[in-house]
Structure formats: structure tokens, C-alpha cells
Design a protein around this motif. Structure first.
Motif, PDB file in Angstrom:
ATOM      1  N   PRO A 167      32.404  50.086  38.949  1.00 41.15           N
ATOM      2  CA  PRO A 167      32.038  50.315  37.708  1.00 41.15           C
ATOM      3  C   PRO A 167      33.179  50.091  36.667  1.00 41.15           C
ATOM      4  CG  PRO A 167      30.950  51.825  39.058  1.00 41.15           C
ATOM      5  CD  PRO A 167      32.048  51.115  39.953  1.00 41.15           C
ATOM      6  N   PHE A 168      34.260  50.524  36.995  1.00 46.76           N
ATOM      7  CA  PHE A 168      35.545  50.498  36.351  1.00 46.76           C
ATOM      8  C   PHE A 168      36.451  49.310  36.318  1.00 46.76           C
ATOM      9  CE2 PHE A 168      34.740  54.644  38.059  1.00 46.76           C
ATOM     10  CZ  PHE A 168      34.193  55.355  37.119  1.00 46.76           C
ATOM     11  N   ALA A 169      36.212  48.534  37.353  1.00 49.37           N
ATOM     12  CA  ALA A 169      36.959  47.241  37.646  1.00 49.37           C
ATOM     13  C   ALA A 169      36.365  46.351  38.440  1.00 49.37           C
ATOM     14  CB  ALA A 169      38.200  47.449  38.123  1.00 49.37           C
ATOM     15  N   PRO A 170      35.209  45.699  37.546  1.00 47.44           N
ATOM     16  CA  PRO A 170      34.209  44.706  38.813  1.00 47.44           C
ATOM     17  C   PRO A 170      34.732  43.910  39.749  1.00 47.44           C
ATOM     18  CG  PRO A 170      33.444  45.000  36.271  1.00 47.44           C
ATOM     19  CD  PRO A 170      34.668  45.538  36.218  1.00 47.44           C
ATOM     20  N   ALA A 171      36.031  43.516  39.478  1.00 52.80           N
ATOM     21  CA  ALA A 171      36.703  42.648  40.322  1.00 52.80           C
ATOM     22  C   ALA A 171      37.025  43.159  41.598  1.00 52.80           C
ATOM     23  CB  ALA A 171      38.344  42.108  39.715  1.00 52.80           C
ATOM     24  N   VAL A 172      37.139  44.531  41.495  1.00 56.42           N
ATOM     25  CA  VAL A 172      37.360  45.113  43.030  1.00 56.42           C
ATOM     26  C   VAL A 172      36.129  44.648  43.979  1.00 56.42           C
ATOM     27  CG1 VAL A 172      36.971  47.412  44.177  1.00 56.42           C
ATOM     28  CG2 VAL A 172      38.306  47.134  42.094  1.00 56.42           C
ATOM     29  N   LEU A 186      32.303  38.942  38.597  1.00 57.95           N
ATOM     30  CA  LEU A 186      32.967  39.903  38.917  1.00 57.95           C
ATOM     31  C   LEU A 186      34.557  39.778  38.478  1.00 57.95           C
ATOM     32  CD1 LEU A 186      31.698  40.712  42.552  1.00 57.95           C
ATOM     33  CD2 LEU A 186      31.219  41.971  40.368  1.00 57.95           C
ATOM     34  N   GLY A 187      35.318  38.460  38.634  1.00 56.51           N
ATOM     35  CA  GLY A 187      36.364  38.352  38.048  1.00 56.51           C
ATOM     36  C   GLY A 187      36.672  37.609  36.816  1.00 56.51           C
ATOM     37  N   SER A 225      36.296  34.267  36.160  1.00 52.43           N
ATOM     38  CA  SER A 225      36.332  32.936  36.207  1.00 52.43           C
ATOM     39  C   SER A 225      36.707  32.777  37.586  1.00 52.43           C
ATOM     40  CB  SER A 225      37.301  32.488  35.298  1.00 52.43           C
ATOM     41  OG  SER A 225      38.701  33.035  35.502  1.00 52.43           O
ATOM     42  N   ILE A 226      36.265  31.386  38.098  1.00 48.64           N
ATOM     43  CA  ILE A 226      36.679  31.001  39.344  1.00 48.64           C
ATOM     44  C   ILE A 226      38.121  31.102  39.350  1.00 48.64           C
ATOM     45  CG2 ILE A 226      36.574  28.928  40.810  1.00 48.64           C
ATOM     46  CD1 ILE A 226      33.897  30.162  40.662  1.00 48.64           C
ATOM     47  N   ALA A 227      38.989  30.498  38.334  1.00 46.73           N
ATOM     48  CA  ALA A 227      40.119  30.610  38.169  1.00 46.73           C
ATOM     49  C   ALA A 227      40.910  31.928  38.727  1.00 46.73           C
ATOM     50  CB  ALA A 227      40.893  30.140  36.913  1.00 46.73           C
ATOM     51  N   THR A 228      40.378  33.225  38.132  1.00 43.46           N
ATOM     52  CA  THR A 228      40.877  34.486  38.592  1.00 43.46           C
ATOM     53  C   THR A 228      40.675  34.701  39.978  1.00 43.46           C
ATOM     54  OG1 THR A 228      40.243  35.379  36.216  1.00 43.46           O
ATOM     55  CG2 THR A 228      40.687  37.064  38.173  1.00 43.46           C
ATOM     56  N   PHE A 229      39.557  34.338  40.512  1.00 44.43           N
ATOM     57  CA  PHE A 229      39.326  34.240  42.216  1.00 44.43           C
ATOM     58  C   PHE A 229      40.232  33.569  42.900  1.00 44.43           C
ATOM     59  CE2 PHE A 229      37.531  32.970  46.060  1.00 44.43           C
ATOM     60  CZ  PHE A 229      37.207  34.278  46.632  1.00 44.43           C
TER      61      PHE A 229
END
Length: 388
Positions: free
Chosen positions: A136-141, A363-364, A366-370
Motif C-alpha cells: 500500500p505504501f510502494a506498489p512496486a513491491v 505496479l511499477g 511503466s514497462i520501462a521501470t519493470f
């Protein structure tokens, strides 16, 4: 998604040791009793008193007290590398006694989101919990739950110690009032099969056809188990042992250390190390409390976290070996897929499939972040950890 799991209450010391624990706790406090128990001195009144005296002296001399809440009892590290006592000792020693660590193990202050909330509010200073509670604080997790990109121990460790992870994930966590002390390694998730369902392991996704695979609330994991051909069956963690015993679910996926810790050794036939997703945890700290400490003390806590993290990495194979040995005594067998079989798992449900693109963006960002995080997971860092 990693879950927060409280150990079964029947996994406790024998009556005499239990009685001495409560006697010591009554005289000297729970933390002193825990330390004495871990040192094996509970049965000696003199040794327990000496341990308690040392703890009292440390607490009295300290300028700050740091309460750390966890879901696991002291002693669990033997089969599940949570490192509670290591972290306590390291923080006390590497802050030169400025900080006294008071442990609150076994879920006595709650588990999961309850501990996260207490850390954020400052009710306690730190806690152990699953990575999913940072989502909830950092969806990228939650990206760690996409299959076959960081499931292996080494790739997970590469990822969570990378500059990319610190930039994309830790920065968002800190913006919400937390400081991740360190992410610790357990082992990858598995494909564990209940007894009475045939005497062969799950070798490839083809073996999952018609299998009712127990899943947690994670929509990502539910999608993964659909992709590999099973019937995802959401079951609350506390109800999972009975669901497996009764055949409501045929399989489940925690790391082998967790399967042992939570008493599944008598209900499973095979455990397959297909390694799709890391089953991992984190120690988080209240950022405001941490930054209120003198600079050298903050540095001491950071160094203590680093030391404990390295101890965790060294402990992983020993904890795994203990868990496997104990499960083998109960008749559980283990299977490691060969290269072709593992490729079949990856092809059926891996992160490269288009079905996961929506999650990568959601979550991230963008695809680039992943892709940036994927590159970090595949880049060998300065740490080594043993894989299955």
C-alpha cells in the motif's frame, strides 16, 4: 505475495522449560527470559539470573529502547532464518549500548498489518513482516510476485540491494514514514503436494491439471496458478492445514522452511522446488524515531542491519537443510525440476507473457521501470546467497 504467518501454538517448549520461562519472565522480564531460553540457561537458576542481570544492566545503561515486534518465537531461526536475536545483539553492540532492543516475538503485539500500523504510528520502533504489507505504501513491491524474474534467492538479493530498488521502492516506503532496515531471504515458493494424491511430484505445469492449488489473497498469484493450469483456491492461512488434510485444497506454495515451521510435514507427500516467486520478509523501522537519534547511532543501526542481513544469507542453507531433514523423517520427498522442466514452468506462467504487462504498468508505473528492476535482479551484486 508473501504472507504473515503466526507459528502454531503447539510448537512450544516442554512443560518444565515452559514453567521456568514464566518464572524467569516474572522475575526479570520477558526479554531476559527469551534471551536465557535461547542461550539454554533456563534450567539453571544461576545462569538465568546472570543473563537477566546482564539484560537489566544493558537496559539501564541505554539511552534509547527499541521494541521490535515479530510473528515468530525465539528459536525459529534454526528452521526459518528470521534472525531476531542476531538483530537485537548487533544493534546493541554496534550502537555501543546506546540502544537497548526489547523483543516482542510470537505475535504478542500482533502480526502483519497490525505490526506495520504500530511501526508507522510510532507505537513500536520496528517490526518484521511480509513485503506485501509495504504494497500500500510502494506498489512496486508487489512486482516481486510476478513469476520467474526474481524468485531465485540470488536474483531476489540482487534486486533488493540494488540502486534501482532503492530508487523505485525504498524511496516511496520512506515517504510514508518507514525505513526498511533490511529485506531478508527465506527461500523461493514451492509446489507442495498433499498426501493421498498419487506418489509422484509436480514436475511440470501439465501435472497441475485439475489440482486445487491453495493461494493467498494475491491476485497476481491467483493469475499465475491459472496460467500454469491449476484451479486457484483462495484459503485463509489459518484454515490451510485443515483444508489440505480434508482435500479442500490439493497443494500449496510456501517455502520449505515455512512448510516445516507451520506443521505441514505430516500432510504432504512431495515438495517441488520450482522457484517461481520469493517467499521473503523485511524488518521495517519508524523513520521519525530513527532520524531523531544521533548520527553515529543511526549509522550503528544501519551497520547492525547490514551485519544481520549477511548472517541471514549465511543461515539460509542451514535452515533449509534442517527443515528438509525433519520433513523427510515424516516421509516427505523433495524434487528439483531439471532444466527442461523448469523451462516449461517459465514458459507457462513467467513474467515474459503479455498477461503480465498490465501488472507491470499498474505496479511499477511503466514497462520501462519493470525492465530496470529486471536488469537489477540479473546483475550480480556484492552479496552471495545459496539457492536450492
Amino acid at each position: 505475495m508473501t504472507e504473515d504467518r503466526r507459528e502454531p501454538q503447539n510448537d512450544t517448549p516442554q512443560s518444565e522449560e515452559r514453567r521456568r520461562f514464566f518464572e524467569t519472565a516474572g522475575k526479570f522480564g520477558v526479554t531476559a527470559a527469551l534471551v536465557a531460553g535461547a542461550a539454554g540457561t533456563l534450567t539453571s537458576s544461576e545462569a538465568a539470573a546472570q543473563t537477566a542481570k546482564e539484560e537489566q544492566e544493558r537496559q539501564k545503561a541505554a539511552k534509547s529502547t527499541m521494541t521490535i515486534g515479530t510473528a515468530y518465537r525465539i528459536g525459529t531461526t534454526r528452521s526459518y532464518p528470521i534472525m531476531q536475536l542476531n538483530l537485537k545483539e548487533n544493534i546493541q553492540n554496534l550502537t555501543n549500548g546506546h540502544v537497548y532492543v526489547k523483543l516482542a516475538p510470537g505475535g504478542q503485539l500482533g502480526v502483519g498489518t497490525k505490526l506495520v500500523e504500530k511501526v508507522q504510528s510510532g507505537t513500536i520502533q520496528a517490526a518484521q513482516h511480509s513485503l506485501s504489507n509495504f504494497a500500500p505504501f510502494a506498489p512496486a513491491v508487489d512486482l516481486i510476485n510476478l513469476p520467474y524474474w526474481c524468485g531465485e534467492n540470488q536474483k531476489f538479493v540482487n534486486l533488493v540491494t540494488s540502486a534501482a530498488w532503492k530508487q523505485e521502492v525504498d524511496s516511496r516506503v520512506e515517504a510514508k514514514g518507514f525505513k526498511p532496515l533490511f529485506y531478508f531471504c527465506i527461500d523461493p515458493r514451492t509446489a507442495a503436494k498433499r498426501r493421498g494424491l498419487g506418489d509422484e511430484p509436480f514436475r511440470t505445469p501439465a501435472d497441475l491439471k485439475g489440482i486445487k492449488f491453495r493461494v493467498p489473497g494475491s491476485k497476481i498469484l491467483q493469475q499465475f496458478y491459472r496460467l500454469v493450469g491449476s484451479n486457484p483456491t483462495p484459503v485463509a492461512w489459518g484454515e490451510t492445514p485443515s483444508a489440505i488434510k480434508q482435500g479442500v485444497a490439493d497443494a500449496l506454495d510456501p517455502a520449505v522452511e515455512a512448510l516445516y515451521a507451520f506443521g505441514f510435514k505430516d500432510v504432504l507427500s512431495w515438495v517441488t522446488f520450482n522457484r517461481p516467486v520469493p517467499d521473503s520478509q523485511v524488518y521495517s523501522c519508524n523513520l521519525e524515531w530513527l532520524t531523531s537519534l544521533p548520527g553515529d547511532v543511526q549509522e550503528g543501526i544501519a551497520f547492525a542491519s547490514e551485519v544481520t542481513f549477511q548472517q541471514n544469507l549465511a543461515q539460509v542453507p542451514a535452515s533449509r537443510a534442517f527443515a528438509m531433514a525433519e520433513m523427510a523423517k515424516a516421509g516427505v520427498k523433495f524434487y528439483v525440476p531439471n532444466a527442461d522442466e523448469l523451462a516449461a514452468w517459465k514458459e507457462a506462467g513467467g513474467h515474459q507473457r503479455k498477461e503480465w504487462d498490465e501488472w507491470k504498468v499498474k505496479l511499477g508505473g511503466s514497462i520501462a521501470t519493470f525492465d530496470k528492476l529486471l536488469e537489477a535482479a540479473n546483475a550480480q551484486g556484492k552479496y552471495f546467497v545459496h539457492d536450492v
